[in-house]
Design a protein around this motif. Sequence first.
Motif, PDB file in Angstrom:
ATOM      1  N   SER A   1       0.811  -1.223   0.000  1.00 31.94           N
ATOM      2  CA  SER A   1       0.000   0.000   0.000  1.00 31.94           C
ATOM      3  C   SER A   1       0.842   1.270   0.000  1.00 31.94           C
ATOM      4  O   SER A   1       0.319   2.361  -0.230  1.00 31.94           O
ATOM      5  CB  SER A   1      -0.962   0.007   1.197  1.00 31.94           C
ATOM      6  N   GLY A   2       2.157   1.141   0.275  1.00 32.54           N
ATOM      7  CA  GLY A   2       3.035   2.313   0.192  1.00 32.54           C
ATOM      8  C   GLY A   2       3.490   2.871   1.522  1.00 32.54           C
ATOM      9  O   GLY A   2       3.990   3.993   1.579  1.00 32.54           O
ATOM     10  N   LYS A   3       3.372   2.091   2.603  1.00 31.08           N
ATOM     11  CA  LYS A   3       3.729   2.586   3.940  1.00 31.08           C
ATOM     12  C   LYS A   3       5.217   2.928   4.043  1.00 31.08           C
ATOM     13  O   LYS A   3       5.598   4.000   4.515  1.00 31.08           O
ATOM     14  CB  LYS A   3       3.361   1.542   4.995  1.00 31.08           C
ATOM     15  N   THR A   4       6.065   1.984   3.619  1.00 30.28           N
ATOM     16  CA  THR A   4       7.510   2.189   3.758  1.00 30.28           C
ATOM     17  C   THR A   4       8.001   3.312   2.858  1.00 30.28           C
ATOM     18  O   THR A   4       8.908   4.074   3.223  1.00 30.28           O
ATOM     19  CB  THR A   4       8.257   0.879   3.435  1.00 30.28           C
ATOM     20  N   SER A   5       7.404   3.461   1.688  1.00 30.47           N
ATOM     21  CA  SER A   5       7.804   4.530   0.773  1.00 30.47           C
ATOM     22  C   SER A   5       7.534   5.899   1.380  1.00 30.47           C
ATOM     23  O   SER A   5       8.380   6.800   1.330  1.00 30.47           O
ATOM     24  CB  SER A   5       7.062   4.392  -0.559  1.00 30.47           C
ATOM     25  N   MET A   6       6.361   6.059   1.979  1.00 27.19           N
ATOM     26  CA  MET A   6       6.046   7.369   2.560  1.00 27.19           C
ATOM     27  C   MET A   6       6.913   7.637   3.783  1.00 27.19           C
ATOM     28  O   MET A   6       7.340   8.769   4.010  1.00 27.19           O
ATOM     29  CB  MET A   6       4.549   7.473   2.886  1.00 27.19           C
ATOM     30  N   ARG A   7       7.200   6.604   4.555  1.00 24.30           N
ATOM     31  CA  ARG A   7       8.086   6.787   5.709  1.00 24.30           C
ATOM     32  C   ARG A   7       9.479   7.210   5.259  1.00 24.30           C
ATOM     33  O   ARG A   7      10.103   8.096   5.849  1.00 24.30           O
ATOM     34  CB  ARG A   7       8.171   5.481   6.497  1.00 24.30           C
ATOM     35  N   SER A   8       9.964   6.590   4.187  1.00 24.66           N
ATOM     36  CA  SER A   8      11.278   6.927   3.656  1.00 24.66           C
ATOM     37  C   SER A   8      11.313   8.357   3.132  1.00 24.66           C
ATOM     38  O   SER A   8      12.281   9.085   3.335  1.00 24.66           O
ATOM     39  CB  SER A   8      11.649   5.948   2.543  1.00 24.66           C
ATOM     40  N   LEU A   9      10.240   8.767   2.484  1.00 29.30           N
ATOM     41  CA  LEU A   9      10.168  10.113   1.909  1.00 29.30           C
ATOM     42  C   LEU A   9      10.155  11.185   2.990  1.00 29.30           C
ATOM     43  O   LEU A   9      10.849  12.197   2.894  1.00 29.30           O
ATOM     44  CB  LEU A   9       8.918  10.220   1.034  1.00 29.30           C
ATOM     45  N   ILE A  10       9.381  10.951   4.040  1.00 29.29           N
ATOM     46  CA  ILE A  10       9.225  11.957   5.088  1.00 29.29           C
ATOM     47  C   ILE A  10      10.427  11.993   6.031  1.00 29.29           C
ATOM     48  O   ILE A  10      10.964  13.065   6.337  1.00 29.29           O
ATOM     49  CB  ILE A  10       7.938  11.692   5.902  1.00 29.29           C
ATOM     50  N   PHE A  11      10.871  10.831   6.496  1.00 27.08           N
ATOM     51  CA  PHE A  11      11.847  10.797   7.582  1.00 27.08           C
ATOM     52  C   PHE A  11      13.284  10.506   7.141  1.00 27.08           C
ATOM     53  O   PHE A  11      14.213  10.777   7.896  1.00 27.08           O
ATOM     54  CB  PHE A  11      11.422   9.763   8.630  1.00 27.08           C
ATOM     55  N   SER A  12      13.462   9.956   5.933  1.00 29.11           N
ATOM     56  CA  SER A  12      14.820   9.634   5.481  1.00 29.11           C
ATOM     57  C   SER A  12      15.289  10.523   4.345  1.00 29.11           C
ATOM     58  O   SER A  12      16.360  10.306   3.789  1.00 29.11           O
ATOM     59  CB  SER A  12      14.897   8.159   5.053  1.00 29.11           C
ATOM     60  N   ASN A  13      14.456  11.498   3.962  1.00 28.79           N
ATOM     61  CA  ASN A  13      14.824  12.468   2.931  1.00 28.79           C
ATOM     62  C   ASN A  13      15.136  11.824   1.585  1.00 28.79           C
ATOM     63  O   ASN A  13      15.932  12.349   0.800  1.00 28.79           O
ATOM     64  CB  ASN A  13      16.028  13.311   3.388  1.00 28.79           C
ATOM     65  N   ASN A  14      14.530  10.678   1.316  1.00 26.25           N
ATOM     66  CA  ASN A  14      14.701  10.056   0.010  1.00 26.25           C
ATOM     67  C   ASN A  14      13.691  10.636  -0.976  1.00 26.25           C
ATOM     68  O   ASN A  14      12.527  10.843  -0.615  1.00 26.25           O
ATOM     69  CB  ASN A  14      14.507   8.541   0.091  1.00 26.25           C
ATOM     70  N   PRO A  15      14.069  10.876  -2.228  1.00 29.52           N
ATOM     71  CA  PRO A  15      13.106  11.370  -3.211  1.00 29.52           C
ATOM     72  C   PRO A  15      12.170  10.254  -3.658  1.00 29.52           C
ATOM     73  O   PRO A  15      12.476   9.062  -3.502  1.00 29.52           O
ATOM     74  CB  PRO A  15      14.000  11.841  -4.364  1.00 29.52           C
ATOM     75  N   ALA A  16      11.034  10.654  -4.217  1.00 25.04           N
ATOM     76  CA  ALA A  16      10.042   9.660  -4.650  1.00 25.04           C
ATOM     77  C   ALA A  16      10.612   8.710  -5.700  1.00 25.04           C
ATOM     78  O   ALA A  16      10.230   7.540  -5.764  1.00 25.04           O
ATOM     79  CB  ALA A  16       8.805  10.382  -5.194  1.00 25.04           C
ATOM     80  N   SER A  17      11.546   9.194  -6.518  1.00 21.18           N
ATOM     81  CA  SER A  17      12.099   8.376  -7.598  1.00 21.18           C
ATOM     82  C   SER A  17      12.904   7.181  -7.098  1.00 21.18           C
ATOM     83  O   SER A  17      13.126   6.228  -7.845  1.00 21.18           O
ATOM     84  CB  SER A  17      12.986   9.242  -8.502  1.00 21.18           C
ATOM     85  N   LEU A  18      13.332   7.205  -5.830  1.00 21.22           N
ATOM     86  CA  LEU A  18      14.157   6.120  -5.294  1.00 21.22           C
ATOM     87  C   LEU A  18      13.371   5.143  -4.419  1.00 21.22           C
ATOM     88  O   LEU A  18      13.933   4.133  -3.983  1.00 21.22           O
ATOM     89  CB  LEU A  18      15.322   6.693  -4.481  1.00 21.22           C
ATOM     90  N   THR A  19      12.097   5.411  -4.172  1.00 26.51           N
ATOM     91  CA  THR A  19      11.342   4.547  -3.264  1.00 26.51           C
ATOM     92  C   THR A  19      11.070   3.175  -3.859  1.00 26.51           C
ATOM     93  O   THR A  19      10.806   2.224  -3.122  1.00 26.51           O
ATOM     94  CB  THR A  19       9.999   5.207  -2.887  1.00 26.51           C
ATOM     95  N   SER A  20      11.157   3.033  -5.185  1.00 25.50           N
ATOM     96  CA  SER A  20      10.915   1.726  -5.805  1.00 25.50           C
ATOM     97  C   SER A  20      11.985   0.709  -5.425  1.00 25.50           C
ATOM     98  O   SER A  20      11.790  -0.502  -5.581  1.00 25.50           O
ATOM     99  CB  SER A  20      10.851   1.870  -7.326  1.00 25.50           C
ATOM    100  N   ARG A  21      13.107   1.171  -4.919  1.00 21.84           N
ATOM    101  CA  ARG A  21      14.187   0.270  -4.518  1.00 21.84           C
ATOM    102  C   ARG A  21      13.956  -0.353  -3.150  1.00 21.84           C
ATOM    103  O   ARG A  21      14.670  -1.274  -2.756  1.00 21.84           O
ATOM    104  CB  ARG A  21      15.517   1.042  -4.481  1.00 21.84           C
ATOM    105  N   LEU A  22      12.985   0.157  -2.411  1.00 25.78           N
ATOM    106  CA  LEU A  22      12.746  -0.327  -1.055  1.00 25.78           C
ATOM    107  C   LEU A  22      12.062  -1.682  -1.073  1.00 25.78           C
ATOM    108  O   LEU A  22      11.155  -1.920  -1.878  1.00 25.78           O
ATOM    109  CB  LEU A  22      11.893   0.677  -0.277  1.00 25.78           C
ATOM    110  N   GLY A  23      12.492  -2.564  -0.185  1.00 23.67           N
ATOM    111  CA  GLY A  23      11.869  -3.882  -0.098  1.00 23.67           C
ATOM    112  C   GLY A  23      10.664  -3.878   0.819  1.00 23.67           C
ATOM    113  O   GLY A  23      10.373  -2.881   1.503  1.00 23.67           O
ATOM    114  N   ALA A  24       9.953  -4.993   0.848  1.00 19.51           N
ATOM    115  CA  ALA A  24       8.773  -5.131   1.700  1.00 19.51           C
ATOM    116  C   ALA A  24       9.182  -5.183   3.165  1.00 19.51           C
ATOM    117  O   ALA A  24      10.255  -5.687   3.517  1.00 19.51           O
ATOM    118  CB  ALA A  24       8.002  -6.387   1.327  1.00 19.51           C
ATOM    119  N   THR A  25       8.332  -4.660   4.023  1.00 18.52           N
ATOM    120  CA  THR A  25       8.584  -4.690   5.458  1.00 18.52           C
ATOM    121  C   THR A  25       8.314  -6.080   6.007  1.00 18.52           C
ATOM    122  O   THR A  25       7.265  -6.680   5.736  1.00 18.52           O
ATOM    123  CB  THR A  25       7.688  -3.669   6.187  1.00 18.52           C
TER     124      THR A  25
END
Length: 339
Positions: A13-37
């Motif tokens: 659903s995108g939980k880890t991506s939004m957490r990465s964007l807000i708290f880890s300063n990662n851009p949206a373009s890099l969130t596809s590299r994140l694995g499942a929690t």
Amino acid sequence: MKKKVLLMGASGSGKTSMRSLIFSNNPASLTSRLGATIDVEQNHVRFLGDLILNLWDCGGQDAFMDSYLNIQQSTIFQHVGVMIYVFEVETRNMEKDLDYYKACLAALQKYSPNAAVFLLVHKMDLARGPKADTLARKSKELKEASGDVEVTVFGTSIYDESLYNAWSRIVHILIPNASVLSRHLAKLASACSATEVVLFERTTFLVIATSTPPPPPQVASTNPPGLSSPKTNGQLSATSHSDHEAEYDPDPHKMAPTRYERTSELIKAFKYSCARVREEFHALEMELPEFTAVLDELTRNTYVLIVVHDPTIETAALRMNIRLARPKFEELQGNSLLS
């Protein structure tokens, strides 16, 4: 001071991506590299110095959700300040998602009945129909599923400012005495003759508090209390007051309603660009024909944005007022967190 925040929702659903964007300063373009929690990922995010967000990112696979509800229920749902439940806007398993959500809500009411509940209809950029209609339909469905529990629904996407709007609202309720900060921002705005003053958290650039100038004071009558003008028998005073209210415009500059979250998104993107060239962001000044803006560090944990529409006010004066206000806001921040 720790505040427990549950981040829940179906897998993907995108939980880890939004957490990465807000708290880890990662851009949206890099969130596809994140694995499942896997199971539960706990992160202690320092927010406003002594306030720590104990963020529990809970994996959304069926096996994990069953474990949270049947085996780990007291561990997961106890001492929760906020539960954020994420729904994918175009999910094909809405019925199952709602069943899990209702079970989580029941467990939350059992172990943390005072916790606030936020529902994020995520990936709004993938909505097939008009976004406003889709969000309205989803909001109605989710509020009906929530029964008597008060919930707040946001439509979000990692590709626009909507995510910052939602998370700013979420963290705002976790900050003790945020209203005290707002009142003192109003005093700073008055001292600077500013249109608006906005306070941001330093790392996430989420909005902590805002201030707009108060309405202009009403002109007092020169007659003693209880007496009216002999020529008008009170009608002149009443008419003047009515005309004054009709002419007053609380937003004469017609500023965009999304300006707070849009600013958060733009500054985060600028900070990321600075980091890519190994430079550090410190402050920002803008002098445009329409307005002047100064963004500078206010305390060790916050930045302040001052927006002025009066062209006669110099940025040096704004910076001086920020420097003079720093000791007071450091004191207020410490007091608000200790209370």
